[in-house]
Every structure is written in structure tokens, then in C-alpha cells.
Design a protein around this motif. Sequence first.
Motif, short mmCIF file in Angstrom:
data_model
loop_
_atom_site.label_atom_id
_atom_site.label_comp_id
_atom_site.label_asym_id
_atom_site.label_seq_id
_atom_site.Cartn_x
_atom_site.Cartn_y
_atom_site.Cartn_z
N PRO A 38 1.11 -1.41 0.01
CA PRO A 38 -0.20 0.26 -0.12
C PRO A 38 0.88 1.41 0.05
O PRO A 38 1.93 2.00 0.62
N GLY A 39 0.47 2.17 -0.59
CA GLY A 39 1.31 3.99 -0.35
C GLY A 39 -0.14 4.85 -0.46
O GLY A 39 -1.30 4.45 -0.18
N ASN A 40 0.25 5.98 -0.26
CA ASN A 40 -0.23 7.11 0.05
C ASN A 40 0.41 8.32 -0.89
O ASN A 40 1.38 8.70 -0.58
N GLN A 41 -0.48 8.90 -1.81
CA GLN A 41 -0.10 10.13 -2.87
C GLN A 41 -0.78 10.99 -2.92
O GLN A 41 -2.10 10.88 -2.66
N MET A 42 -0.73 12.11 -2.17
CA MET A 42 -1.44 13.27 -2.08
C MET A 42 -2.78 12.95 -1.75
O MET A 42 -3.98 13.49 -1.94
N GLY A 43 -2.35 12.39 -0.82
CA GLY A 43 -3.80 12.11 0.15
C GLY A 43 -4.64 11.06 -0.27
O GLY A 43 -5.73 10.62 -0.09
N ILE A 44 -4.58 10.88 -1.39
CA ILE A 44 -4.97 9.23 -1.80
C ILE A 44 -4.19 7.85 -1.84
O ILE A 44 -3.33 7.83 -1.96
N SER A 45 -5.19 6.88 -1.03
CA SER A 45 -4.46 5.62 -0.80
C SER A 45 -4.91 4.76 -2.37
O SER A 45 -5.15 4.87 -3.12
N TYR A 46 -3.71 4.01 -2.11
CA TYR A 46 -3.36 3.11 -3.57
C TYR A 46 -2.74 2.18 -3.45
O TYR A 46 -1.97 2.06 -2.24
#
Length: 156
Positions: A35-43
Motif C-alpha cells: 500500500p501507499g499514499n500519494q497526495m492524500g489518495i490511498s493506492y
Amino acid sequence: MKKGILIIALMLSTILLSGCTIGETKTEVLSCTKPGNQMGISYNETQELEFKGKKITEYKLILKFDLSSVAENKDTFDTAVDALRAEYSKAIEKGVKTDVYPEGNYVVAMFTMDPEQFDGILDYNNYDLRKIFEARISLKDLKPEMENNHYACVTK
């Protein structure tokens, strides 16, 4: 003597009828996700590597963004999909096919790399994959390395 020849002939015919050939290397796929998080969006980031022995025959980097928080509003969701499509479609380079598409409440950005044409560096985000492509590493050797980097891996 005739019995030995008959046994060898039966073994060879069994191999030929089964579609197997001597020395053939089967194709295996290693799929690793974290998992990750970019600009407040989880992915979720998934790396899928197709191996034939110690050679990578196909490599996919898949980013699946969770847009559930804006999925209720179609206009907001479509705007987010368009923004991600515009951003990731910049990754146009030799040996890399880029697809960005909605999937339910998610947006998927998939980079499919052909090792025969790809130079090993995804220029878009300076993602250096040369080590993997040049190492001639096997699936069995790469899996623990990926798991040490916090990926959950399965073989297919």
C-alpha cells in the motif's frame, strides 16, 4: 534389449503427447503488492514480473488508486480520473505501454514494460529498474528481496 527400447519409446511418446519438451523452462509470475499514499489518495502498488528461468519476459507496474471518497459525486470522480489519466499518460517512452482507466471506485494506472525494448528507467518518475532487468535474477531470488522491501508476494 527390445524391452528397453520399448520403454524409452513409451517415455518419449508420453513427453511429446503431453506437450513438454526436454530443457523447456516454464513461465512463472511473481506478483508483489504494497500500500501507499500519494497526495492524500490511498493506492496499492503491484509489481508483476513474468519469468522464464532467470530472464524477465514482461514487467508490469500497476497503481490502483482508491477514489471511494469521491465516487458518490460523478463529476468529482470523473475529474479525478481525468487528472490521473493526464498525469500518468505522460509516461510515454520506448518499450513502455501506459494504460489509465477507471475500475469501479478506483483508477488503475498500468505500465507494461517489454524488457527487449525498455532501457530500464521509467523516465516519467525516474524509477530505475535496471538492476532487476540486468541481474538475470530468478523469481526465487527476487521474492525475498521484495518482501524485505515491505511487499506481500505470491507466485502464479
